[in-house]
Enzyme design. Sequence first.
Site, PDB file in Angstrom:
ATOM      1  N   TYR A   1      -7.638  54.405 -17.793  1.00  0.00           N
ATOM      2  CA  TYR A   1      -7.790  52.993 -17.441  1.00  0.00           C
ATOM      3  C   TYR A   1      -6.657  52.136 -18.001  1.00  0.00           C
ATOM      4  O   TYR A   1      -6.258  52.311 -19.153  1.00  0.00           O
ATOM      5  CB  TYR A   1      -9.130  52.446 -17.958  1.00  0.00           C
ATOM      6  CG  TYR A   1      -9.332  51.007 -17.564  1.00  0.00           C
ATOM      7  CD1 TYR A   1      -9.788  50.690 -16.291  1.00  0.00           C
ATOM      8  CD2 TYR A   1      -9.007  49.967 -18.422  1.00  0.00           C
ATOM      9  CE1 TYR A   1      -9.926  49.376 -15.893  1.00  0.00           C
ATOM     10  CE2 TYR A   1      -9.139  48.641 -18.032  1.00  0.00           C
ATOM     11  CZ  TYR A   1      -9.602  48.357 -16.770  1.00  0.00           C
ATOM     12  OH  TYR A   1      -9.730  47.047 -16.370  1.00  0.00           O
TER      13      TYR A   1
ATOM     14  N   TRP B   1      -3.790  48.487 -16.925  1.00  0.00           N
ATOM     15  CA  TRP B   1      -3.103  47.677 -15.914  1.00  0.00           C
ATOM     16  C   TRP B   1      -1.762  48.244 -15.481  1.00  0.00           C
ATOM     17  O   TRP B   1      -1.224  47.832 -14.455  1.00  0.00           O
ATOM     18  CB  TRP B   1      -2.922  46.261 -16.442  1.00  0.00           C
ATOM     19  CG  TRP B   1      -4.028  45.347 -16.041  1.00  0.00           C
ATOM     20  CD1 TRP B   1      -5.377  45.612 -16.149  1.00  0.00           C
ATOM     21  CD2 TRP B   1      -3.905  44.051 -15.453  1.00  0.00           C
ATOM     22  NE1 TRP B   1      -6.092  44.549 -15.670  1.00  0.00           N
ATOM     23  CE2 TRP B   1      -5.218  43.572 -15.242  1.00  0.00           C
ATOM     24  CE3 TRP B   1      -2.829  43.246 -15.112  1.00  0.00           C
ATOM     25  CZ2 TRP B   1      -5.463  42.313 -14.684  1.00  0.00           C
ATOM     26  CZ3 TRP B   1      -3.080  41.999 -14.562  1.00  0.00           C
ATOM     27  CH2 TRP B   1      -4.388  41.542 -14.343  1.00  0.00           C
TER      28      TRP B   1
HETATM   29  N1  LIG Z   1     -12.900  42.430 -26.843  1.00  0.00           N
HETATM   30  C1  LIG Z   1     -12.430  42.462 -25.598  1.00  0.00           C
HETATM   31  N2  LIG Z   1     -11.811  43.581 -25.141  1.00  0.00           N
HETATM   32  C2  LIG Z   1     -11.320  43.603 -23.878  1.00  0.00           C
HETATM   33  C3  LIG Z   1     -11.441  42.485 -23.030  1.00  0.00           C
HETATM   34  C4  LIG Z   1     -12.099  41.322 -23.536  1.00  0.00           C
HETATM   35  O1  LIG Z   1     -12.252  40.315 -22.818  1.00  0.00           O
HETATM   36  N3  LIG Z   1     -12.569  41.353 -24.819  1.00  0.00           N
HETATM   37  N4  LIG Z   1     -10.936  42.542 -21.744  1.00  0.00           N
HETATM   38  C5  LIG Z   1     -10.899  43.854 -21.134  1.00  0.00           C
HETATM   39  C6  LIG Z   1     -10.183  43.803 -19.858  1.00  0.00           C
HETATM   40  S1  LIG Z   1     -10.835  42.737 -18.692  1.00  0.00           S
HETATM   41  C7  LIG Z   1      -9.132  44.600 -19.569  1.00  0.00           C
HETATM   42  S2  LIG Z   1      -8.510  44.596 -17.975  1.00  0.00           S
HETATM   43  C8  LIG Z   1      -8.567  45.524 -20.566  1.00  0.00           C
HETATM   44  C9  LIG Z   1      -7.045  45.647 -20.474  1.00  0.00           C
HETATM   45  O2  LIG Z   1      -6.641  46.807 -21.118  1.00  0.00           O
HETATM   46  P1  LIG Z   1      -5.278  47.557 -20.728  1.00  0.00           P
HETATM   47  O3  LIG Z   1      -5.027  47.478 -19.263  1.00  0.00           O
HETATM   48  O4  LIG Z   1      -5.315  48.902 -21.348  1.00  0.00           O
HETATM   49  O5  LIG Z   1      -4.218  46.642 -21.492  1.00  0.00           O
HETATM   50  P2  LIG Z   1      -2.648  46.527 -21.308  1.00  0.00           P
HETATM   51  O6  LIG Z   1      -2.143  45.974 -22.607  1.00  0.00           O
HETATM   52  O7  LIG Z   1      -2.311  45.740 -20.091  1.00  0.00           O
HETATM   53  O8  LIG Z   1      -2.196  48.040 -21.177  1.00  0.00           O
HETATM   54  C10 LIG Z   1      -1.310  48.509 -20.213  1.00  0.00           C
HETATM   55  C11 LIG Z   1      -0.389  49.547 -20.854  1.00  0.00           C
HETATM   56  O9  LIG Z   1       0.443  50.110 -19.853  1.00  0.00           O
HETATM   57  C12 LIG Z   1       1.758  50.231 -20.377  1.00  0.00           C
HETATM   58  N5  LIG Z   1       2.712  50.276 -19.266  1.00  0.00           N
HETATM   59  C13 LIG Z   1       3.303  49.240 -18.626  1.00  0.00           C
HETATM   60  N6  LIG Z   1       4.120  49.689 -17.650  1.00  0.00           N
HETATM   61  C14 LIG Z   1       4.058  51.049 -17.675  1.00  0.00           C
HETATM   62  C15 LIG Z   1       4.664  52.075 -16.892  1.00  0.00           C
HETATM   63  O10 LIG Z   1       5.427  51.834 -15.976  1.00  0.00           O
HETATM   64  N7  LIG Z   1       4.352  53.366 -17.210  1.00  0.00           N
HETATM   65  C16 LIG Z   1       3.491  53.676 -18.213  1.00  0.00           C
HETATM   66  N8  LIG Z   1       3.233  54.959 -18.447  1.00  0.00           N
HETATM   67  N9  LIG Z   1       2.898  52.712 -18.953  1.00  0.00           N
HETATM   68  C17 LIG Z   1       3.169  51.426 -18.684  1.00  0.00           C
HETATM   69  C18 LIG Z   1       1.914  49.024 -21.269  1.00  0.00           C
HETATM   70  O11 LIG Z   1       2.961  49.191 -22.190  1.00  0.00           O
HETATM   71  C19 LIG Z   1       0.526  48.947 -21.911  1.00  0.00           C
HETATM   72  O12 LIG Z   1       0.472  49.692 -23.099  1.00  0.00           O
HETATM   73  O13 LIG Z   1      -8.946  45.099 -21.882  1.00  0.00           O
HETATM   74  C20 LIG Z   1     -10.357  44.964 -22.021  1.00  0.00           C
HETATM   75  N10 LIG Z   1     -10.706  44.749 -23.414  1.00  0.00           N
HETATM   76  N1  LIG Z   2      -2.848  34.808 -19.959  1.00  0.00           N
HETATM   77  C1  LIG Z   2      -3.631  35.837 -19.594  1.00  0.00           C
HETATM   78  N2  LIG Z   2      -4.402  35.734 -18.484  1.00  0.00           N
HETATM   79  C2  LIG Z   2      -5.204  36.763 -18.121  1.00  0.00           C
HETATM   80  C3  LIG Z   2      -5.235  37.985 -18.838  1.00  0.00           C
HETATM   81  C4  LIG Z   2      -4.406  38.077 -20.002  1.00  0.00           C
HETATM   82  O1  LIG Z   2      -4.392  39.107 -20.714  1.00  0.00           O
HETATM   83  N3  LIG Z   2      -3.626  36.983 -20.339  1.00  0.00           N
HETATM   84  N4  LIG Z   2      -6.033  39.030 -18.422  1.00  0.00           N
HETATM   85  C5  LIG Z   2      -6.511  39.044 -17.042  1.00  0.00           C
HETATM   86  C6  LIG Z   2      -7.660  39.944 -16.883  1.00  0.00           C
HETATM   87  S1  LIG Z   2      -7.430  41.622 -16.940  1.00  0.00           S
HETATM   88  C7  LIG Z   2      -8.916  39.506 -16.636  1.00  0.00           C
HETATM   89  S2  LIG Z   2     -10.184  40.620 -16.338  1.00  0.00           S
HETATM   90  C8  LIG Z   2      -9.223  38.072 -16.604  1.00  0.00           C
HETATM   91  C9  LIG Z   2     -10.498  37.759 -17.384  1.00  0.00           C
HETATM   92  O2  LIG Z   2     -10.976  36.514 -17.056  1.00  0.00           O
HETATM   93  P1  LIG Z   2     -12.129  35.892 -17.925  1.00  0.00           P
HETATM   94  O3  LIG Z   2     -13.088  36.922 -18.340  1.00  0.00           O
HETATM   95  O4  LIG Z   2     -12.684  34.723 -17.198  1.00  0.00           O
HETATM   96  O5  LIG Z   2     -11.259  35.383 -19.182  1.00  0.00           O
HETATM   97  P2  LIG Z   2     -11.581  35.214 -20.725  1.00  0.00           P
HETATM   98  O6  LIG Z   2     -10.378  34.550 -21.296  1.00  0.00           O
HETATM   99  O7  LIG Z   2     -12.003  36.493 -21.316  1.00  0.00           O
HETATM  100  O8  LIG Z   2     -12.818  34.248 -20.754  1.00  0.00           O
HETATM  101  C10 LIG Z   2     -12.737  32.925 -20.229  1.00  0.00           C
HETATM  102  C11 LIG Z   2     -13.520  31.988 -21.116  1.00  0.00           C
HETATM  103  O9  LIG Z   2     -14.918  32.292 -21.066  1.00  0.00           O
HETATM  104  C12 LIG Z   2     -15.505  31.688 -22.206  1.00  0.00           C
HETATM  105  N5  LIG Z   2     -16.727  32.407 -22.557  1.00  0.00           N
HETATM  106  C13 LIG Z   2     -16.838  33.552 -23.241  1.00  0.00           C
HETATM  107  N6  LIG Z   2     -18.137  33.898 -23.386  1.00  0.00           N
HETATM  108  C14 LIG Z   2     -18.859  32.949 -22.751  1.00  0.00           C
HETATM  109  C15 LIG Z   2     -20.259  32.736 -22.530  1.00  0.00           C
HETATM  110  O10 LIG Z   2     -21.133  33.511 -22.925  1.00  0.00           O
HETATM  111  N7  LIG Z   2     -20.615  31.634 -21.813  1.00  0.00           N
HETATM  112  C16 LIG Z   2     -19.700  30.750 -21.341  1.00  0.00           C
HETATM  113  N8  LIG Z   2     -20.144  29.722 -20.627  1.00  0.00           N
HETATM  114  N9  LIG Z   2     -18.385  30.912 -21.529  1.00  0.00           N
HETATM  115  C17 LIG Z   2     -17.967  31.993 -22.227  1.00  0.00           C
HETATM  116  C18 LIG Z   2     -14.479  31.789 -23.310  1.00  0.00           C
HETATM  117  O11 LIG Z   2     -14.424  30.574 -24.040  1.00  0.00           O
HETATM  118  C19 LIG Z   2     -13.191  32.121 -22.589  1.00  0.00           C
HETATM  119  O12 LIG Z   2     -12.112  31.290 -22.943  1.00  0.00           O
HETATM  120  O13 LIG Z   2      -8.162  37.319 -17.174  1.00  0.00           O
HETATM  121  C20 LIG Z   2      -6.895  37.648 -16.578  1.00  0.00           C
HETATM  122  N10 LIG Z   2      -5.959  36.627 -16.991  1.00  0.00           N
HETATM  123 MO   LIG Z   3      -9.448  42.726 -16.796  1.00  0.00          MO
END
Ligand SMILES: Nc1nc2c(c(=O)[nH]1)N[C@H]1C(S)=C(S)[C@@H](COP(=O)(O)OP(=O)(O)OC[C@H]3O[C@@H](n4cnc5c(=O)[nH]c(N)nc54)[C@H](O)[C@@H]3O)O[C@H]1N2
Ligand SMILES: Nc1nc2c(c(=O)[nH]1)N[C@H]1C(S)=C(S)[C@@H](COP(=O)(O)OP(=O)(O)OC[C@H]3O[C@@H](n4cnc5c(=O)[nH]c(N)nc54)[C@H](O)[C@@H]3O)O[C@H]1N2
Ligand SMILES: [Mo]
Length: 748
Positions: free
Chosen positions: A112, A114
């Site tokens: 898993y 991005w």
């Molecule tokens: N506590 C908490 N944890 C969360 C979340 C949260 O809201 N709270 N959000 C979750 C969500 S929604 C997501 S999507 C995940 C994201 O989790 P990840 O998708 O695992 O996070 P990234 O840091 O985007 O990791 C992408 C990796 O791919 C590598 N990469 C980039 N380009 C290439 C390439 O061309 N080749 C290879 N081999 N590698 C490459 C980058 O260096 C990086 O290490 O985290 C989750 N974890």
């Molecule tokens: N700059 C930036 N943008 C991103 C990403 C990133 O890494 N960086 N990651 C992308 C990815 S993979 C994803 S999946 C999306 C995620 O998109 P979201 O899940 O919507 O993003 P978050 O920043 O985790 O949360 C948005 C807000 O929800 C509020 N929140 C948290 N818990 C609760 C709750 O129980 N109730 C209410 N009402 N509000 C709550 C928090 O204050 C938080 O700031 O974002 C994407 N956009």
């Molecule tokens: Mo995500």
Amino acid sequence: MGAVRRTSLGHWGAFEATVENGRLVAAQPWADGGANPQMIGAWPELVYSESRIDRPYVRKSFLQRREGAGGEGRGLEEMVPVDWDTALSLVAGQLQRVYAEHGAASVFGGSYGWSSAGRFHHARTQVRRFLAATGGFTDQVGNYSWGAAHAILPHVLGDAEAVSSAATSWETIAQESDVVVAFGGLNPKNWRVTSGGAGNHHMPRFIAKARRRGVKFIVVSPLASDCPEGVDAAWIAPRPNTDTAIMLALAHQALLEGRADLAFLERYTQGHEAFLAYIRGADDGTPKTIAWASRISGVEEAALLTLWQAIRQGRVMLTASWSLQRADHGEQPFWALIALAAMLGQIGLPGGGFCFGYGSLNGVGASARRGYVPAMEVLSNPVDSSVPVASFVEAFLNPGKEIAFNGRNVVFPDVRLVYWAGGNPFHHAQDLFKLEAAWRRPETVIVHEPWWTPTARRADIVLPATTSAERNDIGGSSRDPFVFAMPKLIEPVGEARDDFLIFRDLADRLGRQTVFDEGLDENGWLRRLWSKTEARGEREGIEVPSFDAFWDAGFWAVPEPEAPEVLFDAFRRDPDANPLKTPSGRIELFSRTIAGFGYADCPPHPAWLEPQEWLGVAQDGELHLVTNQPEKRLHSQLYQTRRKNAPETVEINGRDADARGIREGDLVRLWNDRGACLAVAHLGGHVGPGVLVMPTGAWFEPDRQHDWLESNGNPNVLTADRRTSALGQACAALSALVRVEPYRPAVR
Ligand SMILES: Nc1nc2c(c(=O)[nH]1)N[C@H]1C(S)=C(S)[C@@H](COP(=O)(O)OP(=O)(O)OC[C@H]3O[C@@H](n4cnc5c(=O)[nH]c(N)nc54)[C@H](O)[C@@H]3O)O[C@H]1N2
Ligand SMILES: Nc1nc2c(c(=O)[nH]1)N[C@H]1C(S)=C(S)[C@@H](COP(=O)(O)OP(=O)(O)OC[C@H]3O[C@@H](n4cnc5c(=O)[nH]c(N)nc54)[C@H](O)[C@@H]3O)O[C@H]1N2
Ligand SMILES: [Mo]
């Protein structure tokens, strides 16, 4: 040689690259796309970062004893540089061994993450394609972003499109809405990013347009900065994870005041009687009143009544960010929002009803024709083995264990080999110290990475991958009106190779090259992917340029759709002619299918269920930790640049800070039974009482001197490795209780 300018793309936006003498020297946001200049400008720093992996490496004892080395030394031992041939024969040998001795399900390749924005070189797709070609693997299903929604929405709406791809257009909000109620807010930081990358970051423009027409915004979120700037939205700060109670109480109030649209419920929904009985309190003796929701959410009754007054008439758009469902029982707030919208009867109307994710990702609600960004083709996995995405740690620890998952049972495989490319589990998983322990279990861990991330450092064999600047690709997002050419800007840094070329070489060593590459090289694949875009255009009567014309131009602007999208408009017009794909063809407010599963943690209608960790059960001194997305990074990506913030900041309410003797800028220690990390306290008055907000993405750096203390501020050492419910089995990171104090290191 003079400077050359080329267009390229990352998940944080399209950019114009300047290349001088074979070096990437600058990157600026493309056209007037609105991307963040700091994030874009970090490209050269990223590409030439000191943390680039210069050549293949093997963990010392693994090089000596192979799988006999055991996993204890991962992340601790020296990594020994080797040549490509040594590294690749090791990898091929390990795959052959595990296939022969344990079978394909013992190869874990869900991988898993991005990866990069280009769609052909997308590492996660490449690794899964490769492992499908060489014998099969255990996959991961669902995602961290909206895993709970992905499971529940098909039961309620017939499919998951309302979270995965479809959204009512902002245009219609600007034109028709009177009120937007945003649960989880509309935080502009999230619009910097979209999967696949965008040319158009125009959410602020949409919001401004809506404001000009006087659309009123109400943000329901524990964090004040979830309101976009300049919107002067009303802010309601509930306790985290209590939104469902508020939604149910609003639905109850609609019923009390005779404002529930019973005709809509009758015609467009199934099972509303059961839902209405529940909110009246028929089953549990508890009517879901405003007073009831006030006790749960900590929001004053008067504020909830004002919220009700704001939505009892006019055109109302109810939205929820994805964060709401990344919590215990995360299925419920999404289902409850649909139920509330059904009570108001505006689903299917422009600017009305419900929508998910406006505040989550750039492009949700933008006008874009979908399907023109080609995806790399996957191959079908010859073994039927997969685990829910966020359950992989549990799976590593409990081979053979059976869990319930959305109406079926999943048996955890006996994982012997882990192959990760394009993700950073030591960023994204919860309870990272538990992951550290689980990560020692497999016999072999192989990682492709451009950078020495915490995951790369914990591998047995590390293969250095190129970045998207070092190869040709096609990129874009289905939520954006552009497709981009991503020409190779520079030669590979160090000995890095493309993931595709690494896999092609390995496939050759395993006798499966033509299955993997189908006889095509990079150029052949890009042309084949483009032919899919052309074929789609042909089907829809859209003129698509030839590959060469597209490549020379650097991008193609996909013509806008004729009419702005409105979720469920066809269904509303005629539910008999356009039924939903649910068993009843209607929106299911009671699901017989879910009732049949008999899950205690996911009842058959939207319901308030107490989270396992929330302020309602907090012991004295405990606070609710919200871990949201980082403002200036993409998860753990860009941490190796000036976008780093170490230790990471934690937002704390002034009262909670005072009670603990914490002042602005203090170094603090956050902890619970699962671990501890450092952070810098910020008291901006931005969070409600009892709440801490800390972004994710710091590179996991446990302090070996101080057991259990993570020093960069990675909050996932504190979050729980727990699933939303047996239905979703999704990530519930946002339900976590912690303590915080000023950090005073013991004198050594
Ligand atoms: N506590 C908490 N944890 C969360 C979340 C949260 O809201 N709270 N959000 C979750 C969500 S929604 C997501 S999507 C995940 C994201 O989790 P990840 O998708 O695992 O996070 P990234 O840091 O985007 O990791 C992408 C990796 O791919 C590598 N990469 C980039 N380009 C290439 C390439 O061309 N080749 C290879 N081999 N590698 C490459 C980058 O260096 C990086 O290490 O985290 C989750 N974890
Ligand atoms: N700059 C930036 N943008 C991103 C990403 C990133 O890494 N960086 N990651 C992308 C990815 S993979 C994803 S999946 C999306 C995620 O998109 P979201 O899940 O919507 O993003 P978050 O920043 O985790 O949360 C948005 C807000 O929800 C509020 N929140 C948290 N818990 C609760 C709750 O129980 N109730 C209410 N009402 N509000 C709550 C928090 O204050 C938080 O700031 O974002 C994407 N956009
Ligand atoms: Mo995500």
